[in-house]
Design a protein around this motif. Structure first.
Motif, PDB file in Angstrom:
ATOM      1  N   PRO A   1       1.340  -9.039  -8.526  1.00  0.00           N
ATOM      2  CA  PRO A   1       1.633  -8.439 -10.115  1.00  0.00           C
ATOM      3  C   PRO A   1       2.507  -7.281  -9.973  1.00  0.00           C
ATOM      4  N   ILE A   2       2.569  -6.409  -8.612  1.00  0.00           N
ATOM      5  CA  ILE A   2       3.346  -5.522  -8.505  1.00  0.00           C
ATOM      6  C   ILE A   2       4.580  -5.875  -7.177  1.00  0.00           C
ATOM      7  N   PRO A   3       5.523  -6.565  -7.754  1.00  0.00           N
ATOM      8  CA  PRO A   3       6.530  -7.034  -6.694  1.00  0.00           C
ATOM      9  C   PRO A   3       7.112  -5.793  -5.915  1.00  0.00           C
ATOM     10  N   ARG A   4       7.268  -4.715  -6.584  1.00  0.00           N
ATOM     11  CA  ARG A   4       7.902  -3.445  -5.400  1.00  0.00           C
ATOM     12  C   ARG A   4       6.974  -2.612  -5.182  1.00  0.00           C
ATOM     13  N   LEU A   5       5.722  -3.133  -4.840  1.00  0.00           N
ATOM     14  CA  LEU A   5       4.701  -2.218  -4.170  1.00  0.00           C
ATOM     15  C   LEU A   5       5.025  -1.632  -2.770  1.00  0.00           C
ATOM     16  N   TYR A   6       5.826  -2.437  -2.133  1.00  0.00           N
ATOM     17  CA  TYR A   6       6.153  -1.805  -0.837  1.00  0.00           C
ATOM     18  C   TYR A   6       6.965  -0.814  -0.978  1.00  0.00           C
ATOM     19  N   ASP A   7       7.805  -0.898  -2.104  1.00  0.00           N
ATOM     20  CA  ASP A   7       8.864   0.246  -2.251  1.00  0.00           C
ATOM     21  C   ASP A   7       8.149   1.501  -2.500  1.00  0.00           C
ATOM     22  N   ILE A   8       7.292   1.091  -3.472  1.00  0.00           N
ATOM     23  CA  ILE A   8       6.400   2.452  -4.019  1.00  0.00           C
ATOM     24  C   ILE A   8       5.449   3.113  -2.882  1.00  0.00           C
ATOM     25  N   MET A   9       5.138   2.237  -2.045  1.00  0.00           N
ATOM     26  CA  MET A   9       4.385   2.878  -0.978  1.00  0.00           C
ATOM     27  C   MET A   9       5.060   3.861   0.140  1.00  0.00           C
ATOM     28  N   GLU A  10       6.328   3.167   0.249  1.00  0.00           N
ATOM     29  CA  GLU A  10       7.278   3.871   1.042  1.00  0.00           C
ATOM     30  C   GLU A  10       7.756   5.290   0.549  1.00  0.00           C
ATOM     31  N   THR A  11       8.114   5.138  -0.739  1.00  0.00           N
ATOM     32  CA  THR A  11       8.293   6.512  -1.468  1.00  0.00           C
ATOM     33  C   THR A  11       7.464   7.490  -1.313  1.00  0.00           C
ATOM     34  N   ILE A  12       6.070   7.087  -1.632  1.00  0.00           N
ATOM     35  CA  ILE A  12       4.643   7.922  -1.562  1.00  0.00           C
ATOM     36  C   ILE A  12       4.734   8.623  -0.199  1.00  0.00           C
ATOM     37  N   ARG A  13       4.878   7.617   0.820  1.00  0.00           N
ATOM     38  CA  ARG A  13       4.911   8.231   2.118  1.00  0.00           C
ATOM     39  C   ARG A  13       5.724   9.124   2.578  1.00  0.00           C
ATOM     40  N   LEU A  14       7.167   8.966   1.946  1.00  0.00           N
ATOM     41  CA  LEU A  14       7.904   9.973   2.132  1.00  0.00           C
ATOM     42  C   LEU A  14       8.031  11.333   1.530  1.00  0.00           C
ATOM     43  N   LEU A  15       7.332  11.267   0.225  1.00  0.00           N
ATOM     44  CA  LEU A  15       6.958  12.673  -0.614  1.00  0.00           C
ATOM     45  C   LEU A  15       5.886  13.097  -0.415  1.00  0.00           C
ATOM     46  N   ALA A  16       4.623  12.416  -0.491  1.00  0.00           N
ATOM     47  CA  ALA A  16       3.273  12.962  -0.755  1.00  0.00           C
ATOM     48  C   ALA A  16       2.552  13.492   0.668  1.00  0.00           C
ATOM     49  N   ASP A  17       3.292  14.028   1.721  1.00  0.00           N
ATOM     50  CA  ASP A  17       2.673  14.489   2.684  1.00  0.00           C
ATOM     51  C   ASP A  17       1.916  15.750   2.570  1.00  0.00           C
ATOM     52  N   VAL A  18       2.390  16.506   1.351  1.00  0.00           N
ATOM     53  CA  VAL A  18       1.762  17.762   0.846  1.00  0.00           C
ATOM     54  C   VAL A  18       1.146  17.370  -0.659  1.00  0.00           C
ATOM     55  N   TRP A  19       0.310  18.286  -1.167  1.00  0.00           N
ATOM     56  CA  TRP A  19       0.007  18.030  -2.325  1.00  0.00           C
ATOM     57  C   TRP A  19       1.162  18.048  -3.398  1.00  0.00           C
ATOM     58  N   THR A  20       1.176  16.807  -4.188  1.00  0.00           N
ATOM     59  CA  THR A  20       2.225  16.610  -5.137  1.00  0.00           C
ATOM     60  C   THR A  20       1.643  16.180  -6.402  1.00  0.00           C
ATOM     61  N   SER A  21       2.329  16.685  -7.357  1.00  0.00           N
ATOM     62  CA  SER A  21       1.893  16.205  -8.808  1.00  0.00           C
ATOM     63  C   SER A  21       1.924  14.720  -8.967  1.00  0.00           C
ATOM     64  N   ASN A  22       0.877  14.372  -9.679  1.00  0.00           N
ATOM     65  CA  ASN A  22       0.681  12.827  -9.790  1.00  0.00           C
ATOM     66  C   ASN A  22       1.785  12.426 -10.918  1.00  0.00           C
ATOM     67  N   THR A  23       2.141  13.323 -11.920  1.00  0.00           N
ATOM     68  CA  THR A  23       3.127  13.179 -12.978  1.00  0.00           C
ATOM     69  C   THR A  23       4.257  12.888 -12.563  1.00  0.00           C
ATOM     70  N   SER A  24       4.699  13.910 -11.683  1.00  0.00           N
ATOM     71  CA  SER A  24       6.150  14.045 -11.160  1.00  0.00           C
ATOM     72  C   SER A  24       6.466  12.911 -10.065  1.00  0.00           C
ATOM     73  N   LEU A  25       5.138  12.474  -9.297  1.00  0.00           N
ATOM     74  CA  LEU A  25       5.443  11.374  -8.171  1.00  0.00           C
ATOM     75  C   LEU A  25       5.523  10.198  -9.050  1.00  0.00           C
ATOM     76  N   TYR A  26       4.986  10.028  -9.901  1.00  0.00           N
ATOM     77  CA  TYR A  26       4.998   8.760 -10.904  1.00  0.00           C
ATOM     78  C   TYR A  26       6.493   8.653 -11.518  1.00  0.00           C
ATOM     79  N   ALA A  27       7.060   9.607 -11.772  1.00  0.00           N
ATOM     80  CA  ALA A  27       8.117   9.672 -12.592  1.00  0.00           C
ATOM     81  C   ALA A  27       9.299   9.230 -11.396  1.00  0.00           C
ATOM     82  N   ILE A  28       9.044   9.413 -10.050  1.00  0.00           N
ATOM     83  CA  ILE A  28      10.049   9.068  -9.082  1.00  0.00           C
ATOM     84  C   ILE A  28       9.629   7.575  -8.909  1.00  0.00           C
TER      85      ILE A  28
END
Length: 461
Positions: free
Chosen positions: A270-297
């Protein structure tokens, strides 16, 4: 292969096209001069930055997906599919990418064509995207007042589920699900409790997503997929001692990593780009990151799925499940409505391991329908040829925004009498489905085929 190797293997015409695109002053008929000039240009930080800006503007989401991919070698069909998402036709898109120097054509020993993005270029692309995204997300250096970190709880509760089935007589309904009293008892034993009251419409996120809350459904489906739990024909649930023993001999992190891999395999339908999403999260969320701004990316990689809007997919299917798996934690303050998101140390370990590599997206592109326990087939992606095959053993019930087919005893009997291939039809439902065929449907189909589909079994005619 790195850029220097790709250039050395490239044809003179390819090198000339790259040199012309980069507007280089070099001898166009000297391969050595061409290679050296291109390398000098693309290794110059200022020149490379200029090219990255141009590529980013021209290729957008296609380049993003290539940058995030762990592989740098692609089949012709894969690269055509990726380039098409940027709005380029197959021929012109390939020619343009080859002339820009970030994609190269190669042949293996069998003369099969494949395409390479040089490793150093791919890393430069990834670093460029990461830099752009870091400028867009909001972060904080202090810890939120309240934090939710489930750690290894999913693994502990998986073990609890297996012990429960091993030590008790667990009866199943006709559709193969545990009775509600068993589910309630499990919730009382689990470290993380879920509500057992489910919405009416649930499908696409696993084999038992119809019957159990999200987290329990994932744990149960994983145990079933591993062959540890067995749904017997006499409507009892049991454990395979040998499979259980093999699983428990694995290290705790290995067990959890396999559960994470299963989550990605299951939810990528149901989420074909899930791998890309998780890679994006891994690159950015090593520190506390706003959930809203992370979703926008991540939003360009997220689409609505039936009743799940993109924000639901993000909050319930990505963030919540990664927290359940111990990959991430969330935090918030009493005086702010903002939620904060961070990858845990355990999550970084799980996401960066080579073992987390999964089949490529093209494996999942064909998922286009959902078979529901009420014997209805919901077509999620229009496909005339597929629907013609569905209609061999089903009838059209609704032709609105989503086309719905209904399986009845008489439609199965009709297909058999016309000499249609039932096994091919069932294989279609299994391979094109976003989830496995429900157990009650599979059993009834086998019964109808075995007796010629004579009775309606209470489903109507």
């Amino acid at each position: 292969m790195r850029l220097s190797e790709c250039l050395n293997h490239a044809s003179i015409s390819t090198l000339q096209a790259i040199a012309q695109n980069l507007q280089l002053s070099c001898t166009m008929y000297s391969k050595l001069d061409l290679v050296q000039s291109i390398l000098e240009s693309l290794r110059n930080p200022l020149s490379l930055a200029e090219q990255l800006d141009q590529w980013h503007e021209e290729w957008g989401v296609s380049l993003r997906r290539i940058a995030l991919h762990r592989r740098n070698v692609f089949a012709k069909e894969e690269i055509e599919h990726l380039l098409a998402s940027a709005g380029h036709d197959t021929v012109n898109g390939l020619q343009k990418a080859l002339a820009q120097g970030w994609l190269f054509l190669q042949n293996d020993s069998s003369r099969r064509r494949y395409y390479i993005v040089p490793k150093d270029i791919q890393m430069a692309l990834r670093d460029d995207f990461q830099r752009r995204w870091r400028a867009q997300v909001r972060v904080r250096t202090d810890d939120p007042l309240v934090q939710v970190d489930e750690g290894m709880a999913a693994l502990h509760d998986l073990h609890t589920l297996l012990q429960y089935v091993q030590q008790r007589e667990v009866r199943l309904t006709a559709s193969g699900a545990m009775y509600k009293r068993h589910v309630q008892q499990l919730m009382e034993l689990f470290e993380v409790e879920e509500s057992i009251e489910l919405p009416q419409w649930r499908f696409g996120y696993g084999r038992r997503t119809y019957d159990y809350p999200d987290r329990l459904a994932l744990l149960y489906d994983f145990a079933y997929d591993e062959g540890i739990v067995i749904e017997r024909q006499d409507e009892r649930l049991t454990v395979d001692p040998a499979r259980l023993s093999d699983f428990l001999t694995l290290g705790r992190k290995t067990q959890l990593r396999r559960l994470l891999q299963f989550y990605v395999r299951t939810y990528r339908r149901p989420i074909p780009r899930l791998y890309d999403i998780m890679e994006t999260i891994r690159l950015l969320a090593d520190v506390w990151t706003s959930n809203t701004s992370l979703y926008a990316i991540c939003a360009p990689q997220i689409q609505a799925f039936y009743y799940d809007q993109p924000t639901d997919v993000w909050d319930q299917r990505v963030v919540k499940m990664l927290v359940h798996l111990g990959v991430a934690r969330i935090g918030y303050d009493d005086d702010s409505g903002e939620r904060w998101f961070q990858i845990t140390k355990l999550g970084q370990e799980l996401l960066t391991q080579d073992e987390a590599d999964l089949p490529d997206e093209l494996t999942y592109q064909q998922a286009a329908l959902v078979v529901q326990p009420n014997f209805e087939i919901v077509v999620m992606v229009p496909d005339a040829r597929m629907e013609a095959q569905i209609a061999e053993f089903a009838e059209l019930k609704s032709s609105g925004a989503l086309r719905v087919y209904r399986i009845l005893d008489r439609t199965v009997e009709r297909g058999l009498s016309l000499g249609r291939d039932f096994e091919a039809w069932r294989a279609l439902l299994a391979t094109r489905g976003m989830a496995p065929i429900p157990v009650n449907v599979d059993r009834m189909l086998a019964e109808w085929v075995g007796r010629g589909g004579v009775q309606a079994a209470g489903l109507g005619s």
